[in-house]
Design a protein around this motif. Sequence first.
Motif: not given
Length: 349
Positions: A42, A45, A49, A306, A310
Amino acid sequence: MSAPEIVPVGTAGARPEHLRGRGARFRRLPVVRQVRQSVGLQRGMLVAGLVLCAVFVLVAAGADLLAPYGWSQLRDSEAAFGAQQPPSAEHWFGTTVGGYDVLSRVIWGARTALLVVVVAVAASLVVGVLLGLVSGYFGGWLDRVLVLVADAIYAFPSLLLAILLAIVISGGQSSMWGGILAAALSITVVFVPQYFRVVRAEVVRVKAEAFVDAARVLGTPHRRIMTRHVLRNSVRTLPLIVTLNASEAILTLAGLGFLGFGIEPTAAAEWGYDLQRAVADVTSGIWWTALFPGLAIVLAAIGMTLVGESLNDLADPRLRTRARSGTVTGAVAATSVVSAQSDARKEDA
């Protein structure tokens, strides 16, 4: 001989209070707080992003400094660029079928996409939140009419609706700001029902709370109740929708440009238009005119997606608790009493 200074246990090496306060404020910043809450995949990501979004924004903001040529420039001081020239030292990404520098078009296209995203998301956010607040708080016939209109708009395919509105709003304009506003407003109408439905549902839930009833009993005006009590407790999920809508806005803008309803190439650079013009080049083995605009669209959309996904995971306490419990369990198992006893038996043996 002076008495030695007594230092309280556990305070040696402690940071000064004003430094601890600055660190606490820094850790409470929106992006920093989410990064600290995330763990494992997590966090990867979210960081990926954020990096992609930061690169996108920096390239768009510094297009004047980064782009070697203008978005509609066809020649330099020596000669014309030439059509469909392969990547070289003079043109890193080559040139298009129209003779434009691909690198410059990609960089200037980032600024166009950012302007459209900002205008579209800001306008839809203001309109959608305002309508959702009024509809959910007052209810009645106004609520029924707004819900019916929002459901009717939401039922239409978003790209088809954006195409129809782009035709109506643009009115044949080819200027930069005319095309940007036309594309942004056509995307705005698509996004307004999403904000309206989310805010209305939250307002209906919040207005039934006891603190709202107490404010009414005290004679607080409706405007103050709506802004100070209801609205502040109804917009917690909006940052998630904003990030996802920003990604969708880039894809919708690219779709409009690809279908020929976007911004004119001489008014501003636009990735979707460049990709549409490069379709015929791919069959001829000319790959650079389509690769770089398409890659820019994909990376910008993936970065915002992303971040949105998230943040959506972090907003769910079940996912956040599960991830943290897995990390803590592994750390506790390594230092548990059973593990220590087994190690001691091995040493005795």
